[in-house]
Design an enzyme around this catalytic site. Structure first.
Site, PDB file in Angstrom:
ATOM      1  N   ALA A  68       2.194 -33.725  24.487  1.00 36.63           N
ATOM      2  CA  ALA A  68       1.770 -35.196  23.732  1.00 36.63           C
ATOM      3  C   ALA A  68       2.139 -35.392  22.479  1.00 36.63           C
ATOM      4  O   ALA A  68       2.843 -36.412  22.176  1.00 36.63           O
ATOM      5  CB  ALA A  68       0.462 -35.363  24.160  1.00 36.63           C
ATOM      6  N   ASP A 110      -3.282 -35.225  27.452  1.00 35.06           N
ATOM      7  CA  ASP A 110      -2.180 -36.029  27.050  1.00 35.06           C
ATOM      8  C   ASP A 110      -2.734 -37.619  27.118  1.00 35.06           C
ATOM      9  O   ASP A 110      -1.949 -38.330  26.361  1.00 35.06           O
ATOM     10  CB  ASP A 110      -1.107 -36.182  28.390  1.00 35.06           C
ATOM     11  CG  ASP A 110      -0.514 -34.659  28.314  1.00 35.06           C
ATOM     12  OD1 ASP A 110      -0.811 -33.728  29.060  1.00 35.06           O
ATOM     13  OD2 ASP A 110       0.764 -34.754  27.877  1.00 35.06           O
TER      14      ASP A 110
HETATM   15  O1  MRU Z   1       4.495 -31.939  30.737  1.00 32.67           O
HETATM   16  P1  MRU Z   1       4.167 -31.312  29.570  1.00 32.67           P
HETATM   17  O2  MRU Z   1       4.538 -30.047  29.291  1.00 32.67           O
HETATM   18  O3  MRU Z   1       4.534 -32.402  28.225  1.00 32.67           O
HETATM   19  O4  MRU Z   1       2.817 -31.538  29.382  1.00 32.67           O
HETATM   20  C1  MRU Z   1       1.851 -30.834  28.331  1.00 32.67           C
HETATM   21  C2  MRU Z   1       0.509 -30.741  28.383  1.00 32.67           C
HETATM   22  O5  MRU Z   1      -0.133 -31.143  29.408  1.00 32.67           O
HETATM   23  C3  MRU Z   1      -0.192 -30.470  27.330  1.00 32.67           C
HETATM   24  O6  MRU Z   1      -1.340 -29.750  27.636  1.00 32.67           O
HETATM   25  C4  MRU Z   1      -0.703 -31.705  26.584  1.00 32.67           C
HETATM   26  O7  MRU Z   1       0.453 -32.360  26.159  1.00 32.67           O
HETATM   27  C5  MRU Z   1      -1.374 -31.571  25.184  1.00 32.67           C
HETATM   28  S1  MRU Z   1      -0.189 -30.850  24.020  1.00 32.67           S
HETATM   29  C6  MRU Z   1      -0.761 -30.506  22.422  1.00 32.67           C
END
Ligand code: MRU
Length: 364
Positions: free
Chosen positions: A55, A244
Site C-alpha cells: 500500500a 491496505d
Molecule cells: O497485493 P500486494 O502485494 O500489494 O498486497 C500487499 C499487502 O497486502 C500488504 O500487507 C499491505 O499492502 C500492507 S504493506 C505495508
C-alpha cells in the site's frame, strides 16, 4: 534497508533527477533488478503488474507517476487524465488515492509553469513522510514486542507470525508490520518470524523471506494453512500484519488470508496486531465488508506458480488441469472485533472508532 552493504529505499530518483527508479519486485528473490520509469505509462504498468506493490509504495509510485505525467503535460486536463489512469491500477489500497489526492490538491492551485517542480517536491515529501511514519511504527511496535517478550519470561525466542509482505519492500523504507521486528532484532530480542507464503503471488515466500534474510532476522516460511496449527501448539506469540485500507471503525482490509489468521489467533488467544500508517485509514467509510472494493486479479495467478528451475531459469508452471476455473480475490476484510490493536505512527490503540479517534482527533 541495506542490500549488499548499500542503503536503498524502494523508490528513488535517478541520477538525472527526473526519471524514477524502482526495484522490480516481480523478479525477487531470484534477481535484484532495477527498473527505470520515464512516463505515466511506465508508472501505471509498474503498479498494475506489481513491479511495485504494498500500500505505501503504491501511493509513492502514484505520486511520482503524476510527476512524470506533469513533465510531459502539466495542464489540468492532462493531470486529471493521469490521475484517473493511476487510480484505476489497483482499487483496494487507499494509499494510492490518498497520495494522488494530496498531489492534485497542491498542483491544481498552481500556475501550469510551476507544476512540474512542485510535483516532484511533493512526491519526495510523500516518500519522506512514509519513511518517518514507518520509523515511528517501528518504535511503538518495538515497545509492544518488548512487553510480549517480558510476559514470556524472556525465554526461548519471540515468535511473530506475519502474512504477505508488509516490509521495507512494501513501503519506502522500514516497512510497517516488519518495522517492529527489525527493531526487536536490532535491540537484541531473539525474534523469529513465521512468514506465511501468501498464495497466489507468494509475497511472503519471495519478498518477506528475502528482506528478512538481508537483515539477518531468523525466519521460517510456512504454507498459508499452517498458521492455525502453529498457534494451537503455542508456537506463535503474536501476529502482526499490514493493511491496505482500514475503516474508521477499525475493520482491516489486507492480503487474502489475513482474516483466517485473525480467526485462528482469536481462537487461540494469540494477540493479533495490525501495523497501521495514518494514510492507510479511510476515514470516509465505516463497514469494511460493505464498502471496500476487493481487487479480483487474473485467475492465472492461481492456476500457475512461478519459480526457479534446476537450470536457473525463472519460469511459470501450470498446477491445475488445463482449463480449470479459478477465482482470485486478492484481499479480505478482518472485522475490528478480531484485531487486538493497531500499531500506528502515533502509538498503539484499540481497534475501534474510539481508539483511532484518540490518536487521530483531527480526523475523527
Ligand atoms: O497485493 P500486494 O502485494 O500489494 O498486497 C500487499 C499487502 O497486502 C500488504 O500487507 C499491505 O499492502 C500492507 S504493506 C505495508
Amino acid at each position: 534497508m541495506r542490500i549488499g552493504g548499500r542503503h536503498y529505499r524502494s523508490i528513488w530518483l535517478a541520477e538525472d533527477g527526473w526519471a524514477v527508479e524502482i526495484i522490480d519486485q516481480t523478479r525477487l528473490p531470484h534477481d535484484f533488478a532495477m527498473v527505470r520509469l520515464e512516463s505515466l505509462d511506465d508508472a501505471v504498468r509498474a503498479i498494475r503488474e506489481m513491479e511495485v506493490r504494498g500500500a505505501p509504495l503504491i501511493g509513492a509510485t502514484g505520486a511520482y507517476g503524476l510527476s512524470l505525467a506533469a513533465r510531459r503535460d502539466a495542464s489540468t486536463e492532462a493531470l486529471e487524465t493521469a490521475y484517473r489512469a493511476l487510480l484505476a491500477t489497483r482499487p483496494t489500497a487507499v494509499n494510492l488515492r490518498w497520495a494522488l489526492d494530496r498531489m492534485m490538491a497542491v498542483l491544481i492551485q498552481l500556475p501550469v509553469a510551476q507544476r512540474v517542480e512542485a510535483a516532484y517536491r511533493h512526491a519526495a515529501d510523500i516518500c519522506d513522510d512514509d519513511v518517518a511514519i514507518n520509523e515511528a511504527i517501528g518504535r511503538h511496535g518495538l515497545a509492544l514486542l518488548q512487553q510480549v517478550w517480558a510476559a514470556k519470561g524472556e525465554s526461548g525466542r519471540l515468535n511473530v507470525l506475519t502474512h504477505c509482505n508488509a516490509g521495507w519492500l512494501a513501503a519506502v523504507d522500514y516497512g510497517t508490520a516488519l518495522a517492529p521486528i527489525y527493531g526487536a532484532y536490532d535491540a537484541g530480542i531473539p525474534v523469529h518470524v513465521w512468514a506465511d507464503e501468501t498464495r497466489p503471488r507468494n509475497q511472503g515466500a519471495s519478498l518477506t523471506a528475502w528482506e528478512l534474510g538481508q537483515h539477518g532476522v531468523p525466519h521460517t516460511v510456512i504454507v498459508d494453512n499452517a498458521g492455525g496449527h502453529l498457534m494451537q501448539q503455542g508456537l506463535v506469540d503474536i501476529c502482526i500484519t499490514g493493511t491496505d485500507r482500514t475503516t474508521r471503525h477499525g475493520d482491516v482490509c489486507n492480503k487474502i488470508g489475513t482474516y483466517l489468521k485473525a480467526l485462528a489467533a482469536w481462537d487461540n488467544n494469540v494477540p493479533f496486531y495490525v501495523a497501521l500508517p495514518g494514510p492507510t485509514i479511510d476515514w470516509s467509510i465505516r463497514d469494511g465488508l460493505a464498502e471496500i472494493e476487493i481487487e479480483e486479479r487474473d485467475p492465472q495467478e492461481v492456476t500457475r506458480i512461478t519459480g526457479r528451475n534446476r537450470e536457473g531459469h525463472v519460469v511459470p508452471v501450470e498446477i491445475t488441469p488445463t482449463g480449470t476455473a479459478a477465482a482470485n480475490p486478492s484481499f479480505d476484510v478482518t472485522p475490528a472485533r478480531l484485531v487486538t490493536g493497531f500499531i500506528t505512527d502515533r502509538g498503539v490503540c484499540e481497534a475501534s472508532e474510539a481508539g483511532l479517534a484518540r490518536l487521530f482527533p483531527e480526523q475523527a
